[in-house]
Enzyme design. Sequence first.
Site, PDB file in Angstrom:
ATOM      1  N   ILE A  11     -31.785  -1.377 -34.557  1.00 39.95           N
ATOM      2  CA  ILE A  11     -32.368  -0.301 -33.761  1.00 39.95           C
ATOM      3  C   ILE A  11     -33.882  -0.521 -33.598  1.00 39.95           C
ATOM      4  O   ILE A  11     -34.637  -0.513 -34.576  1.00 39.95           O
ATOM      5  CB  ILE A  11     -32.088   1.070 -34.388  1.00 39.95           C
ATOM      6  N   GLU A  27     -28.938  -5.191 -25.139  1.00 46.62           N
ATOM      7  CA  GLU A  27     -28.617  -4.294 -24.012  1.00 46.62           C
ATOM      8  C   GLU A  27     -27.481  -4.851 -23.154  1.00 46.62           C
ATOM      9  O   GLU A  27     -27.483  -4.750 -21.928  1.00 46.62           O
ATOM     10  CB  GLU A  27     -29.858  -3.996 -23.171  1.00 46.62           C
TER      11      GLU A  27
END
Length: 381
Positions: free
Chosen positions: A157, A365
């Site tokens: 993250i 992503e």
Amino acid sequence: MIMQLSEEHEALRATVEDFAQKEVAPVIADHYIREEFPYDLVATMGEMGLFGLPVPEEYGGMGGDYVALCVALEELGRVDQSVAITLEAGVSLGIMPIQRFGSDEQKQQWLPDLAAGRALGGFGLTEAGGGSDAGATRTTAQVDGGDWVINGSKAFITNSGTRITSHVTVTAVTGRTGDKREISAILVPSGTPGFTVAPSYSKVGWNASDTHELAFADCRVPEENLVGERGRGYAQFLSILDEGRVAIAALATGAAQGCVDESVRYAHERRAFGAAIGSYQAIQFKIAEMESRTVAARLAWQHAAEKMAAGVPFTKEAAIAKLLSSNAAMDNARDATQIFGGYGFMNEYPVARHYRDSKILEIGEGTSEVQKMLIARRLGL
């Protein structure tokens, strides 16, 4: 139709180029080697309004559009990807879930500091057992006495453990209907009891960016910290991800361009066998291919951004842009390193950083394989 930059976008591009060349380039190598987060550069980007580019003025933003963010990301990516990804994730993953789906109270509470770069937010989707299969979320959240009680973990993250991180928005299973799981997004402020940020990962690249594993053990936040509709967390993130892929494509295009810039400069300076290496056709052809990839990548992200700005579906175009540009960045980084020879293997040179950094552009992503899957689906396959 090829998108032409407006006067405002061109002025922004020139301003960010000047910042990247004069303020980022001279110092970022030291941050990278020491694996230090560049707080001073982030603060300057905040003062420049870069984090607030697509944020409405009523929340302290610049009131611009997503194209402006992409223009800035390409210029930053030319010089350093760690700085660029800090901005990209700060906006796409930190700000946009709140701006797109948050309540008025959430926007008023969180957006001003995020838009000013005084705070950063993260988005906790990926888990150790759920990367490309992000729908396989195992983190849970149950309502108890007016609170969400969250249990589980998240992996990889970005912007989740800096000293200015204000929150992380996490996806969690909040209910079940038969075999179908209900996934919602919940905002967890930094420092909440039961929310633990693990030490930074030791990464191959993006070494001046912030990345952590997160753990939640009976972590309680108010029920009103739900972001958007209950049960729509995964769908909301998919829409955020389309926008983020255009932004990542712009960043990757910048990285590809940076490799061209450095290779052209070095080809003029480096002499071998009595002449500048740029006079040899082998080097000329390699750089020509690098430039061609870069131009194609730029056209792809601009085309996707144009459709996004027009408010028409752009999932396929975003996937194409992400696929082309990440490939261009990785291929150009490899070729630039080859042109630099032994010096390309030294961390002090930007091409070495691009070589280490660019691989993640084919993974983060949405992997290249996921982009191909999305493109194929939009073709009816």
